[in-house]
Design a protein around this motif. Sequence first.
Motif, PDB file in Angstrom:
ATOM      1  N   PHE A  20      29.891  18.131  40.183  1.00 39.07           N
ATOM      2  CA  PHE A  20      28.590  17.840  39.573  1.00 39.07           C
ATOM      3  C   PHE A  20      27.940  19.110  39.042  1.00 39.07           C
ATOM      4  N   GLU A  21      28.340  20.272  39.602  1.00 33.66           N
ATOM      5  CA  GLU A  21      27.786  21.543  39.133  1.00 33.66           C
ATOM      6  C   GLU A  21      28.012  21.731  37.640  1.00 33.66           C
ATOM      7  N   PHE A  22      29.081  21.144  37.112  1.00 38.57           N
ATOM      8  CA  PHE A  22      29.402  21.316  35.701  1.00 38.57           C
ATOM      9  C   PHE A  22      28.519  20.454  34.798  1.00 38.57           C
ATOM     10  N   MET A  55      30.739  24.334  30.291  1.00 42.47           N
ATOM     11  CA  MET A  55      30.645  23.734  31.623  1.00 42.47           C
ATOM     12  C   MET A  55      31.082  22.269  31.593  1.00 42.47           C
ATOM     13  N   ALA A  56      30.661  21.523  30.581  1.00 44.53           N
ATOM     14  CA  ALA A  56      31.040  20.106  30.495  1.00 44.53           C
ATOM     15  C   ALA A  56      32.553  19.959  30.351  1.00 44.53           C
ATOM     16  N   LEU A  57      33.144  20.748  29.482  1.00 51.51           N
ATOM     17  CA  LEU A  57      34.592  20.677  29.297  1.00 51.51           C
ATOM     18  C   LEU A  57      35.326  21.126  30.561  1.00 51.51           C
ATOM     19  N   SER A  58      34.790  22.123  31.250  1.00 54.34           N
ATOM     20  CA  SER A  58      35.376  22.563  32.510  1.00 54.34           C
ATOM     21  C   SER A  58      35.287  21.463  33.563  1.00 54.34           C
ATOM     22  N   GLY A  59      34.180  20.758  33.580  1.00 53.83           N
ATOM     23  CA  GLY A  59      34.016  19.656  34.524  1.00 53.83           C
ATOM     24  C   GLY A  59      35.031  18.552  34.292  1.00 53.83           C
ATOM     25  N   ILE A  60      35.244  18.219  33.027  1.00 60.51           N
ATOM     26  CA  ILE A  60      36.241  17.190  32.696  1.00 60.51           C
ATOM     27  C   ILE A  60      37.633  17.658  33.113  1.00 60.51           C
ATOM     28  N   ALA A  61      37.959  18.910  32.814  1.00 60.13           N
ATOM     29  CA  ALA A  61      39.269  19.458  33.195  1.00 60.13           C
ATOM     30  C   ALA A  61      39.432  19.487  34.713  1.00 60.13           C
ATOM     31  N   ASN A  62      38.368  19.811  35.439  1.00 58.71           N
ATOM     32  CA  ASN A  62      38.423  19.826  36.898  1.00 58.71           C
ATOM     33  C   ASN A  62      38.686  18.440  37.457  1.00 58.71           C
ATOM     34  N   GLN A  84      35.844  26.047  40.219  1.00 57.47           N
ATOM     35  CA  GLN A  84      34.471  25.716  40.602  1.00 57.47           C
ATOM     36  C   GLN A  84      33.757  26.914  41.204  1.00 57.47           C
ATOM     37  N   LEU A  85      34.507  27.746  41.907  1.00 54.96           N
ATOM     38  CA  LEU A  85      33.926  28.948  42.483  1.00 54.96           C
ATOM     39  C   LEU A  85      33.398  29.887  41.399  1.00 54.96           C
ATOM     40  N   THR A  86      34.050  29.905  40.241  1.00 53.12           N
ATOM     41  CA  THR A  86      33.558  30.770  39.159  1.00 53.12           C
ATOM     42  C   THR A  86      32.179  30.324  38.689  1.00 53.12           C
ATOM     43  N   THR A  87      31.945  29.019  38.655  1.00 57.63           N
ATOM     44  CA  THR A  87      30.645  28.526  38.214  1.00 57.63           C
ATOM     45  C   THR A  87      29.589  28.713  39.295  1.00 57.63           C
ATOM     46  N   ILE A 126      23.720  23.521  48.585  1.00 54.64           N
ATOM     47  CA  ILE A 126      24.462  22.331  49.036  1.00 54.64           C
ATOM     48  C   ILE A 126      25.861  22.317  48.429  1.00 54.64           C
ATOM     49  N   LEU A 127      25.958  22.582  47.121  1.00 55.46           N
ATOM     50  CA  LEU A 127      27.279  22.599  46.475  1.00 55.46           C
ATOM     51  C   LEU A 127      28.177  23.672  47.078  1.00 55.46           C
ATOM     52  N   SER A 128      27.607  24.828  47.394  1.00 52.24           N
ATOM     53  CA  SER A 128      28.388  25.905  48.016  1.00 52.24           C
ATOM     54  C   SER A 128      28.924  25.457  49.372  1.00 52.24           C
TER      55      SER A 128
END
Length: 148
Positions: A20-22, A55-62, A84-87, A126-128
């Motif tokens: 969801f971070e993405f 970020m959106a494209l990274s989220g889809i790829a993740n 995800q750690l990079t973001t 929370i995400l961390s």
Amino acid sequence: MSARDKTIRTVQILLTITAFEFFGPIFRDFNASHAWNPDWDPHARLHLVWQLSTMALSGIANLYLVWLRRPFEVRNLWLSVAWQLTTIGGFWSACLLTPIYGGKITMPNIHVYILGMDENVLVFTILSAVLVAAVIKLRQIPLAATAR
């Protein structure tokens, strides 16, 4: 479902939550306070939209790595964690570096405080924590685990 498969499914769910971070910033920052803010330099807005698109494209790829990549390999889950750690790390780096570049974590009249914390700090805390939980569970799965 075997114990190994249950652990894998748990990690997939945790990594989906952290993905969801993405997407969160897209919904939060495409508005008059950020992307359409006339007081922002147009080039700064370009960088924001570039970042949000990445970020959106990274989220889809993740999500592809976590759920759809075939053949399934545990290393794909580790790749998702690293990505995800990079973001998440980028957010915390931006927070820590605010004194250097004159940034602010909280935008007055835009951000809200929840439990005494800026909304972004709370969400990324929370995400961390969820990402750490995913890593702890993922360490229980042998790297050689493949298709289920």
